[in-house]
Design a protein around this motif. Structure first.
Motif, short mmCIF file in Angstrom:
data_model
loop_
_atom_site.label_atom_id
_atom_site.label_comp_id
_atom_site.label_asym_id
_atom_site.label_seq_id
_atom_site.Cartn_x
_atom_site.Cartn_y
_atom_site.Cartn_z
N LEU A 212 38.84 45.79 22.15
CA LEU A 212 38.41 45.10 23.36
C LEU A 212 37.64 46.07 24.25
O LEU A 212 37.67 47.29 24.06
N LEU A 213 36.96 45.51 25.25
CA LEU A 213 36.24 46.33 26.23
C LEU A 213 37.04 46.43 27.52
O LEU A 213 37.66 45.46 27.96
N GLY A 214 37.01 47.62 28.12
CA GLY A 214 37.71 47.84 29.38
C GLY A 214 37.05 47.10 30.53
O GLY A 214 35.85 46.81 30.52
N LEU A 215 37.84 46.79 31.56
CA LEU A 215 37.36 46.04 32.74
C LEU A 215 36.81 47.04 33.76
O LEU A 215 37.38 47.23 34.85
N LEU A 216 35.67 47.64 33.46
CA LEU A 216 35.16 48.73 34.29
C LEU A 216 34.78 48.27 35.69
O LEU A 216 34.99 49.00 36.66
N VAL A 217 34.21 47.08 35.81
CA VAL A 217 33.82 46.60 37.14
C VAL A 217 35.05 46.42 38.02
O VAL A 217 35.05 46.82 39.20
N ASP A 218 36.11 45.86 37.47
CA ASP A 218 37.35 45.72 38.23
C ASP A 218 37.88 47.09 38.64
O ASP A 218 38.31 47.30 39.79
N GLU A 219 37.87 48.04 37.71
CA GLU A 219 38.43 49.35 37.99
C GLU A 219 37.59 50.14 38.97
O GLU A 219 38.10 50.98 39.71
N LEU A 220 36.28 49.88 38.99
CA LEU A 220 35.39 50.54 39.95
C LEU A 220 35.43 49.87 41.32
O LEU A 220 34.83 50.36 42.27
N GLY A 221 36.13 48.75 41.42
CA GLY A 221 36.35 48.14 42.71
C GLY A 221 35.27 47.20 43.20
O GLY A 221 35.18 46.93 44.40
N TYR A 222 34.44 46.66 42.29
CA TYR A 222 33.38 45.74 42.71
C TYR A 222 33.95 44.32 42.77
O TYR A 222 34.10 43.66 41.74
N HIS A 223 34.25 43.86 43.96
CA HIS A 223 34.74 42.50 44.17
C HIS A 223 33.95 41.87 45.30
O HIS A 223 33.67 42.52 46.31
N PHE A 224 33.57 40.63 45.14
CA PHE A 224 32.72 39.95 46.11
C PHE A 224 33.33 38.61 46.48
O PHE A 224 34.11 38.04 45.71
N PRO A 225 32.99 38.09 47.66
CA PRO A 225 33.56 36.80 48.09
C PRO A 225 33.26 35.69 47.10
O PRO A 225 32.22 35.70 46.42
N PRO A 226 34.13 34.71 46.98
CA PRO A 226 33.90 33.60 46.05
C PRO A 226 32.71 32.74 46.49
O PRO A 226 32.27 32.80 47.63
#
Length: 328
Positions: A99-113
């Motif tokens: 599987l591929l790691g969740l790099l975006v989640d781990e780098l903290g990129y979260h945006f409003p829904p």
């Protein structure tokens, strides 16, 4: 202000000779069914190589940045690539062992829904709403998502498509898509080198980054004589920031074949309301990557700060823009 070379300098030192990049040839591979990548001096082997070759190769993953190694923090065998982290999950049934790691989640990129009025009435070939993360994937981003592996490769969307570093982009759990409509004769969708960004921020074991052993060198034609066009992309570490603090601009430079350009000069101009701030980064490394970190002066909230990036190399010039928004 701090400008710096990225982590791959260590990886490439074994391939440097009097300032020239050398092609390298491996000794005995670490296992069966291995492929050696002279560009970064690393092997990809076994189930990782099978996954790499079956799921997109260079376009999706880029070159390997490390050897495969046991990651004690995750309890998994992993390998980092320019755009991804491949993980071995032996407890899973096929075809989900790799599987591929969740790099975006781990780098903290979260945006409003997405706002309710932007949710499509039904999913179709132009729009797909993912209630799992409350985001919509549309148009060229949806086409690329479906064509290149969907959830297995990208995960769920973490943003809407938006304008960043001069391009329309969209974040997913496992990657960041960039739309490059200027590439008339090649792929118009490109993935950001998030594997590099992850290692730059969090680091990995020094042993895993050491290149595979080599036994001879040959000197190819100078890269500068082969580059005819510069493609420049840039991003900021924090799109929304405080009105003071530290910001970082990441710059990535490739040539007409989308190959990294090392040794390019990079200048950054940050346009604040009182006046411009100018920074010079160290030349791009062997991955075509460099960055600049600087202090944010006191800025009014909600006013976009535009960042201009200019790259020069062998008589060529490339430019791009990105921005960030001081808020709190």
């Amino acid at each position: 202000m701090r400008c710096g070379r990225s982590f791959l300098v260590v990886v490439m030192m074994a391939a440097l000779l009097l300032g020239s990049v050398s092609a390298t040839y491996p000794q005995q591979p670490p296992g069966e069914n291995c492929e050696y990548f002279a560009e970064t001096g690393h092997y990809v082997c076994g189930e990782f190589l099978e996954f790499y070759e079956a799921r997109g190769e260079l376009e999706i993953f880029g070159y390997p940045l490390t050897e495969a190694f046991e990651d004690p923090a995750r309890g998994l065998r992993v390998q980092y690539f320019q755009r991804a982290r491949i993980e071995l999950h032996p407890e899973n049934p096929a075809p989900y062992r790799v599987l591929l790691g969740l790099l975006v989640d781990e780098l903290g990129y979260h945006f409003p829904p997405v706002s309710p009025e932007q949710i499509p009435a039904s999913n179709n070939s132009l729009h797909h709403y993912f209630p799992e993360t409350d985001h919509v994937v549309s148009y060229a981003f949806l086409d690329y998502f479906l064509e290149q592996g969907g959830l297995d490769i990208f995960g769920y969307p973490r943003s809407e498509f938006m304008y960043e570093d001069g391009y329309i982009i969209q974040y997913f759990q496992r990657g960041r898509m960039e739309w490059h409509p200027e590439n008339l004769s090649g792929p118009q969708m490109r993935l950001t080198n998030l594997g590099e960004a992850y290692i730059e921020r969090f680091g990995v074991s020094e042993e895993s980054r050491q290149p595979a052993r080599i036994d001879e060198n040959t000197i190819p034609a100078p890269l500068e004589s082969r580059v005819t066009r510069l493609n420049v992309s840039a991003s900021v570490r924090n799109v929304i920031t405080g009105r003071q603090g530290i910001q970082t601009v990441f710059v990535y430079v490739t040539d007409q074949w989308q190959q990294p350009v090392p040794g390019a000069a990079v200048r950054v101009v940050v346009h604040y309301q009182p006046g411009d701030a100018h920074y010079e980064c160290e030349p791009t490394n062997e991955s075509g990557f460099t960055w600049s970190s600087f202090e944010i002066p006191t800025a009014p909230p909600g006013q976009k700060v535009v960042v201009d990036v200019t790259v020069t190399y062998g008589g060529l010039t490339g430019t791009t823009q990105t921005f960030f928004l001081p808020w709190w």
